[in-house]
Write an enzyme that holds these catalytic residues in place. Structure first.
Site, PDB file in Angstrom:
ATOM      1  N   ASP A  16    -188.249  55.630 -98.914  1.00 23.96           N
ATOM      2  CA  ASP A  16    -188.254  54.531 -99.882  1.00 23.96           C
ATOM      3  C   ASP A  16    -188.722  55.067-101.236  1.00 23.96           C
ATOM      4  OD1 ASP A  16    -188.060  51.955-100.856  1.00 23.96           O
ATOM      5  OD2 ASP A  16    -190.005  51.310-100.102  1.00 23.96           O
ATOM      6  N   GLU A  89    -179.503  48.642-105.295  1.00 17.37           N
ATOM      7  CA  GLU A  89    -179.802  47.216-105.492  1.00 17.37           C
ATOM      8  C   GLU A  89    -178.988  46.586-106.607  1.00 17.37           C
ATOM      9  OE1 GLU A  89    -183.657  44.380-105.056  1.00 17.37           O
ATOM     10  OE2 GLU A  89    -183.653  46.471-104.468  1.00 17.37           O
ATOM     11  N   LYS A 125    -177.970  46.311-101.902  1.00 20.32           N
ATOM     12  CA  LYS A 125    -179.203  45.552-101.691  1.00 20.32           C
ATOM     13  C   LYS A 125    -179.169  44.258-102.497  1.00 20.32           C
ATOM     14  CE  LYS A 125    -183.608  47.364-101.212  1.00 20.32           C
ATOM     15  NZ  LYS A 125    -184.686  48.273-101.609  1.00 20.32           N
ATOM     16  N   THR A 149    -182.867  42.125 -98.967  1.00 22.78           N
ATOM     17  CA  THR A 149    -184.242  42.537 -99.261  1.00 22.78           C
ATOM     18  C   THR A 149    -185.077  41.330 -99.705  1.00 22.78           C
ATOM     19  OG1 THR A 149    -185.543  44.163-100.497  1.00 22.78           O
ATOM     20  CG2 THR A 149    -183.673  43.199-101.652  1.00 22.78           C
ATOM     21  N   PHE A 171    -190.357  42.521 -95.444  1.00 22.22           N
ATOM     22  CA  PHE A 171    -191.457  43.188 -96.145  1.00 22.22           C
ATOM     23  C   PHE A 171    -192.769  42.978 -95.400  1.00 22.22           C
ATOM     24  CE2 PHE A 171    -190.072  43.857-100.831  1.00 22.22           C
ATOM     25  CZ  PHE A 171    -188.849  44.309-100.424  1.00 22.22           C
TER      26      PHE A 171
END
Length: 311
Positions: A16, A89, A125, A149, A171
């Protein structure tokens, strides 16, 4: 074996970071980025040339198009270092714009394909809003795989699975942050509310046979990670990958399909009204989703300004 090696026996490890030099040491399968990570990376000396090249090569285009090319430039560099997929993203300012998100997903995939990368190696994303999930549903039907996400609740996860998305990123750390702040309590191991959330989602998906992959994300410590051994994927920052590589403590599998299928669960029916109501009932998920979108928007605007200064 160190903890990272043990973890790799049960779970696919994903780096990440936008700092692709930092991921080399850990041999992850996949990699994820987001606007904040890319913004952080382009301010480092070693990545400055990528930013300058994107501006130079696409000087006649809009700031938005230059940003897209920069994101894909990072993705292309990352794909040279990993065997699997990179997540790129969409602009957080499109979080409530289904059509805009669809257009952005198509544009990003077109840039990857123009560079010779097949769409199977890219995940787009998108924030897990109702509008984002509807956009992902359309993109998935076109063979454009998505990573949903900013996901903090079971209703968000179920809506994603029902829409047939490839992968979700629940998350952990941000859920932990919220509960720690609101209760004043410290949480560790299996008591961590972020860990519990991912376990619930994983169990629900495997119980009811959804094909959507579950990738735990946003970790604050290694105990959150090892508590989710057995999850489909875990996306981990380089500093926590380093800590796992430095520890020889045992890592036991905590999640399995067999365990999930034995769970006593009821299937949930979700339409838009139910989704919005259930999300609204969850103060943590509502606040964290809104906060996450706002923060990514702030960083997207900073990235625009960096580009405009060079443009």
């Amino acid at each position: 074996m160190n903890q990272l090696e043990q973890l790799k026996q049960h779970t696919t490890i994903v780096a990440d970071t936008g700092d692709f030099q930092a991921m080399k040491a850990f041999s992850p399968q996949d990699a994820t980025t987001n606007p904040s990570l890319i913004l952080k990376a382009v301010q480092k000396e070693e990545y400055r040339p990528l930013l300058e090249r994107a501006v130079r090569d696409h000087g006649g285009k809009s700031t938005e198009e230059i940003v897209d090319n920069l994101l894909v430039a990072f993705g292309l560099e990352i794909l040279k270092l990993i065997p699997g997929r990179v997540s790129t993203e969409t602009d957080a300012r499109l979080s409530f714009d289904t059509e805009g998100t669809i257009a952005k997903g198509r544009a990003l995939i077109a840039l990857y394909e123009a560079a010779g990368i097949s769409r199977e190696r890219v995940l787009i994303k998108i924030a897990s809003t109702w509008e984002g999930i509807r956009a992902a549903e359309v993109l998935e039907r076109e063979g454009i795989r998505c990573n949903l996400t900013l996901l903090f609740s079971l209703p968000q996860a179920i809506a994603c699975a029902e829409a047939g998305v490839q992968l979700i990123s629940p998350f952990v750390g941000r859920i932990y942050d919220w509960y720690k702040k609101s209760s004043g309590q410290e949480y560790t191991g299996a008591d961590d509310p972020g860990v519990q959330s991912v376990k619930r989602i994983y169990t629900y998906f495997r119980k009811f046979g959804y094909r959507t992959e579950v990738m735990g994300a946003s970790f604050r410590n290694t105990s959150q990670i090892t508590e989710l051994a057995g999850c489909d994927l875990l996306t981990i920052s380089p500093d926590l990958l380093q800590k796992l590589a430095e520890s020889d403590a045992p890592v036991a599998r905590k999640l399995s399909v067999e365990q999930a299928q034995a769970a006593d669960l009821q299937k949930v029916a979700l339409d838009e009204k139910t989704f919005r109501f259930q999300l609204n009932e969850d103060a943590m998920a509502t606040e964290k989703l809104a906060e996450g979108i706002r923060q990514f928007c702030v960083d997207a605007i900073k990235l625009d300004k960096l580009i405009e200064a060079l443009h």
